[in-house]
Write a protein that holds these residues in place. Structure first.
Motif, PDB file in Angstrom:
ATOM      1  N   PRO A  33       0.854  -1.193   0.000  1.00  0.00           N
ATOM      2  CA  PRO A  33       0.000   0.000   0.000  1.00  0.00           C
ATOM      3  C   PRO A  33       0.887   1.239   0.000  1.00  0.00           C
ATOM      4  CG  PRO A  33       0.021  -1.033   2.162  1.00  0.00           C
ATOM      5  CD  PRO A  33       0.724  -1.976   1.238  1.00  0.00           C
ATOM      6  N   THR A  34       0.341   2.361  -0.374  1.00  0.00           N
ATOM      7  CA  THR A  34       1.127   3.589  -0.362  1.00  0.00           C
ATOM      8  C   THR A  34       1.469   3.979   1.073  1.00  0.00           C
ATOM      9  OG1 THR A  34      -0.795   5.052  -0.207  1.00  0.00           O
ATOM     10  CG2 THR A  34      -0.090   4.362  -2.430  1.00  0.00           C
ATOM     11  N   ARG A  35       2.515   4.748   1.218  1.00  0.00           N
ATOM     12  CA  ARG A  35       2.883   5.231   2.553  1.00  0.00           C
ATOM     13  C   ARG A  35       1.725   6.007   3.172  1.00  0.00           C
ATOM     14  NH1 ARG A  35       6.904   7.093   6.078  1.00  0.00           N
ATOM     15  NH2 ARG A  35       8.660   6.110   5.030  1.00  0.00           N
ATOM     16  N   ALA A  36       0.988   6.768   2.356  1.00  0.00           N
ATOM     17  CA  ALA A  36      -0.135   7.567   2.872  1.00  0.00           C
ATOM     18  C   ALA A  36      -1.254   6.683   3.404  1.00  0.00           C
ATOM     19  CB  ALA A  36      -0.663   8.489   1.775  1.00  0.00           C
ATOM     20  N   ASP A  37      -1.463   5.527   2.774  1.00  0.00           N
ATOM     21  CA  ASP A  37      -2.545   4.630   3.189  1.00  0.00           C
ATOM     22  C   ASP A  37      -2.135   3.697   4.319  1.00  0.00           C
ATOM     23  OD1 ASP A  37      -4.240   5.678   1.285  1.00  0.00           O
ATOM     24  OD2 ASP A  37      -3.759   4.152  -0.215  1.00  0.00           O
ATOM     25  N   ALA A  38      -0.835   3.574   4.562  1.00  0.00           N
ATOM     26  CA  ALA A  38      -0.346   2.576   5.512  1.00  0.00           C
ATOM     27  C   ALA A  38      -0.831   2.784   6.948  1.00  0.00           C
ATOM     28  CB  ALA A  38       1.177   2.517   5.466  1.00  0.00           C
ATOM     29  N   ILE A  55       7.362   0.332  11.849  1.00  0.00           N
ATOM     30  CA  ILE A  55       7.054  -0.095  10.482  1.00  0.00           C
ATOM     31  C   ILE A  55       7.096   1.094   9.534  1.00  0.00           C
ATOM     32  CG2 ILE A  55       5.218  -1.015   9.010  1.00  0.00           C
ATOM     33  CD1 ILE A  55       4.455  -2.772  11.520  1.00  0.00           C
ATOM     34  N   MET A  56       6.541   2.208   9.950  1.00  0.00           N
ATOM     35  CA  MET A  56       6.573   3.400   9.102  1.00  0.00           C
ATOM     36  C   MET A  56       7.994   3.942   8.967  1.00  0.00           C
ATOM     37  SD  MET A  56       3.540   3.616   8.021  1.00  0.00           S
ATOM     38  CE  MET A  56       3.882   5.096   7.066  1.00  0.00           C
ATOM     39  N   ALA A  57       8.778   3.856  10.027  1.00  0.00           N
ATOM     40  CA  ALA A  57      10.163   4.344   9.969  1.00  0.00           C
ATOM     41  C   ALA A  57      11.005   3.530   8.997  1.00  0.00           C
ATOM     42  CB  ALA A  57      10.789   4.306  11.357  1.00  0.00           C
ATOM     43  N   GLY A  58      10.687   2.258   8.844  1.00  0.00           N
ATOM     44  CA  GLY A  58      11.447   1.397   7.943  1.00  0.00           C
ATOM     45  C   GLY A  58      10.804   1.214   6.582  1.00  0.00           C
ATOM     46  N   TRP A  59       9.819   2.025   6.248  1.00  0.00           N
ATOM     47  CA  TRP A  59       9.044   1.836   5.015  1.00  0.00           C
ATOM     48  C   TRP A  59       9.970   1.774   3.790  1.00  0.00           C
ATOM     49  CZ3 TRP A  59       4.213   0.346   5.138  1.00  0.00           C
ATOM     50  CH2 TRP A  59       3.477   0.328   3.942  1.00  0.00           C
ATOM     51  N   PRO A  60       9.693   0.855   2.861  1.00  0.00           N
ATOM     52  CA  PRO A  60      10.593   0.664   1.708  1.00  0.00           C
ATOM     53  C   PRO A  60      10.511   1.765   0.653  1.00  0.00           C
ATOM     54  CG  PRO A  60       9.313  -1.325   2.180  1.00  0.00           C
ATOM     55  CD  PRO A  60       8.671  -0.198   2.936  1.00  0.00           C
ATOM     56  N   ASP A  61      10.769   2.998   1.058  1.00  0.00           N
ATOM     57  CA  ASP A  61      10.816   4.092   0.090  1.00  0.00           C
ATOM     58  C   ASP A  61      11.956   3.863  -0.901  1.00  0.00           C
ATOM     59  OD1 ASP A  61       8.683   5.640   1.206  1.00  0.00           O
ATOM     60  OD2 ASP A  61      10.039   6.250   2.814  1.00  0.00           O
ATOM     61  N   ARG A  62      11.823   4.419  -2.087  1.00  0.00           N
ATOM     62  CA  ARG A  62      12.829   4.198  -3.118  1.00  0.00           C
ATOM     63  C   ARG A  62      14.209   4.702  -2.718  1.00  0.00           C
ATOM     64  NH1 ARG A  62      10.080   5.430  -9.047  1.00  0.00           N
ATOM     65  NH2 ARG A  62       8.451   3.815  -8.927  1.00  0.00           N
ATOM     66  N   ASP A  63      14.244   5.785  -1.948  1.00  0.00           N
ATOM     67  CA  ASP A  63      15.530   6.382  -1.601  1.00  0.00           C
ATOM     68  C   ASP A  63      16.034   5.958  -0.221  1.00  0.00           C
ATOM     69  OD1 ASP A  63      13.585   7.652  -0.169  1.00  0.00           O
ATOM     70  OD2 ASP A  63      14.278   9.701  -0.578  1.00  0.00           O
ATOM     71  N   SER A  64      15.425   4.926   0.376  1.00  0.00           N
ATOM     72  CA  SER A  64      15.850   4.491   1.702  1.00  0.00           C
ATOM     73  C   SER A  64      17.183   3.756   1.617  1.00  0.00           C
ATOM     74  CB  SER A  64      14.796   3.579   2.329  1.00  0.00           C
ATOM     75  OG  SER A  64      15.301   2.989   3.517  1.00  0.00           O
ATOM     76  N   PRO A  65      18.232   4.236   2.317  1.00  0.00           N
ATOM     77  CA  PRO A  65      19.527   3.543   2.278  1.00  0.00           C
ATOM     78  C   PRO A  65      19.496   2.195   2.985  1.00  0.00           C
ATOM     79  CG  PRO A  65      19.570   5.323   3.895  1.00  0.00           C
ATOM     80  CD  PRO A  65      18.270   5.446   3.157  1.00  0.00           C
ATOM     81  N   GLU A  66      18.530   1.992   3.874  1.00  0.00           N
ATOM     82  CA  GLU A  66      18.443   0.722   4.592  1.00  0.00           C
ATOM     83  C   GLU A  66      18.017  -0.411   3.670  1.00  0.00           C
ATOM     84  OE1 GLU A  66      16.669  -0.983   8.836  1.00  0.00           O
ATOM     85  OE2 GLU A  66      15.855   0.854   7.981  1.00  0.00           O
ATOM     86  N   TRP A  67      17.263  -0.058   2.618  1.00  0.00           N
ATOM     87  CA  TRP A  67      16.729  -1.074   1.724  1.00  0.00           C
ATOM     88  C   TRP A  67      17.722  -1.355   0.602  1.00  0.00           C
ATOM     89  CZ3 TRP A  67      12.717  -4.329   2.201  1.00  0.00           C
ATOM     90  CH2 TRP A  67      11.864  -4.097   3.302  1.00  0.00           C
ATOM     91  N   THR A  68      18.645  -2.239   0.912  1.00  0.00           N
ATOM     92  CA  THR A  68      19.659  -2.650  -0.046  1.00  0.00           C
ATOM     93  C   THR A  68      19.026  -3.503  -1.152  1.00  0.00           C
ATOM     94  OG1 THR A  68      20.142  -4.630   1.241  1.00  0.00           O
ATOM     95  CG2 THR A  68      21.409  -2.642   1.777  1.00  0.00           C
ATOM     96  N   VAL A 111       6.583  -8.417   7.760  1.00  0.00           N
ATOM     97  CA  VAL A 111       5.379  -7.606   7.982  1.00  0.00           C
ATOM     98  C   VAL A 111       5.033  -6.859   6.698  1.00  0.00           C
ATOM     99  CG1 VAL A 111       4.356  -5.711   9.283  1.00  0.00           C
ATOM    100  CG2 VAL A 111       5.798  -7.395  10.456  1.00  0.00           C
ATOM    101  N   TYR A 112       6.038  -6.301   6.024  1.00  0.00           N
ATOM    102  CA  TYR A 112       5.773  -5.611   4.754  1.00  0.00           C
ATOM    103  C   TYR A 112       5.199  -6.583   3.729  1.00  0.00           C
ATOM    104  CZ  TYR A 112       8.677  -1.993   6.888  1.00  0.00           C
ATOM    105  OH  TYR A 112       9.184  -1.050   7.746  1.00  0.00           O
ATOM    106  N   ALA A 113       5.718  -7.816   3.710  1.00  0.00           N
ATOM    107  CA  ALA A 113       5.148  -8.821   2.812  1.00  0.00           C
ATOM    108  C   ALA A 113       3.684  -9.081   3.150  1.00  0.00           C
ATOM    109  CB  ALA A 113       5.962 -10.114   2.889  1.00  0.00           C
ATOM    110  N   TYR A 114       3.374  -9.155   4.436  1.00  0.00           N
ATOM    111  CA  TYR A 114       1.992  -9.363   4.897  1.00  0.00           C
ATOM    112  C   TYR A 114       1.107  -8.218   4.407  1.00  0.00           C
ATOM    113  CZ  TYR A 114      -1.670 -10.598   8.377  1.00  0.00           C
ATOM    114  OH  TYR A 114      -2.841 -10.970   9.006  1.00  0.00           O
TER     115      TYR A 114
END
Length: 314
Positions: A33-38, A55-68, A111-114
């Protein structure tokens, strides 16, 4: 994708990465879902505020450096792996256990997969005529399990990440006090952490299931209810009063012969359920309830709890 490199960067055995690759293949994943809808979705799924914030802090945004790249690959392929078994009702691991101390993206990947699969399974529910209220009550087990895992300081999640795939595949439904799993010719019963296990609440849940499954899954022919749990261990009768809810629940079942290796380690599961900790020493566990005292006294005396299976006619 170099699977050896992915495994090394994730810090997991390469065999587990190969399993995800094999089972997911090139099958379709599902979008988050979109970050806005989450936030509204997390609230609908009963996710507690502390977990929702993570969960929101770790959201898989395109520019997130955590999401390798390898972490994004695992999210995409584990989602595809679970989606490929839509309608399934067997135990399913969505992927390897990750080092959860590396940040919210790692801690909550499954959780994101869920969350990505919520719309998929709700579509499956609608195809089977299942009411939205049942869908949301079932899927809200995510919040319950996150709260338990937080209380257990992360000790509960390795089991929960596989357990929760039942919900987003349409394999399990929460109908009143009990959760009901489609399982061959028997409906498997599960007891969530949701208040007293009173006979009246159990009766109402069973009656609901007797109507629910023939209506929504008419091609499946269930003849019995079944359960596998330490709750069915007859040794509990040595400690609990005859009118306790657990003993009255036990009396519904005809026990199958005991097979020592058949099921999870009951000593572990009983501590998970009754104390929400696996690492606290026995002499430091609380003794507030009759059940807690029974569990502690039995283990302290050198005894072991048993995982037992039972059935009774539908």
């Amino acid at each position: 994708m170099d699977l050896d490199a992915v495994a090394a960067r994730l810090g997991v055995p390469v065999e587990e990465v190969e399993r995800v690759h094999r089972l997911a293949g090139d099958r379709p994943s599902a979008p988050l879902p979109t970050r806005a809808d989450a936030p509204a979705l997390l609230d609908r799924l009963a996710v507690p505020p502390d977990d929702a914030a993570e969960i929101m802090a770790g959201w898989p945004d395109r520019d997130s450096p955590e999401w390798t790249p390898e972490l994004r690959w695992l999210l995409d392929r584990s989602t595809a792996l679970v989606r490929a078994d839509l309608g399934g009702h067997e135990w399913l691991s969505p992927g390897p256990e990750l080092p959860r101390d590396r940040g919210p993206a790692w801690r909550h990947l499954y959780v994101y997969a869920y969350l990505a699969l919520v719309d998929v399974v709700r579509g499956y529910h609608r195809e089977h005529g299942i009411a939205a209220g049942v869908s949301w009550a079932t899927l809200a087990d995510l919040g319950r399990n996150l709260a338990i895992d937080r209380r257990m300081r992360g000790e509960g999640w390795p089991v929960m990440q596989s357990w929760l795939t039942l919900h987003v595949r349409g394999g399990l439904y929460e109908l009143g006090r009990l959760q009901h799993e489609r399982s061959g010719t028997a409906i498997g019963l599960h007891v969530p952490d949701a208040g007293p296990l009173s006979p009246e609440a159990v009766d109402a849940s069973l009656d609901e299931a007797r109507e629910f499954f023939p209506r929504h899954f008419p091609d499946e022919h269930h003849t019995a209810f079944s359960c596998g749990s330490w709750l069915l261990d007859p040794q509990l009768r040595e400690y609990l009063p005859e009118d306790s809810n657990i003993i009255r629940f036990q009396r519904r079942f005809e026990l199958l012969p005991y097979v020592p290796a058949d099921g999870p380690d009951a000593d572990v599961e009983v501590r998970r359920f009754a104390f929400r900790t696996l690492s606290t020493p026995l002499d430091r566990l609380p003794r507030r309830t009759v059940l807690q005292r029974a569990i502690i006294d039995h283990l302290a005396a050198g005894g072991h709890w048993h995982w037992r299976h039972g059935r009774f006619p539908l």
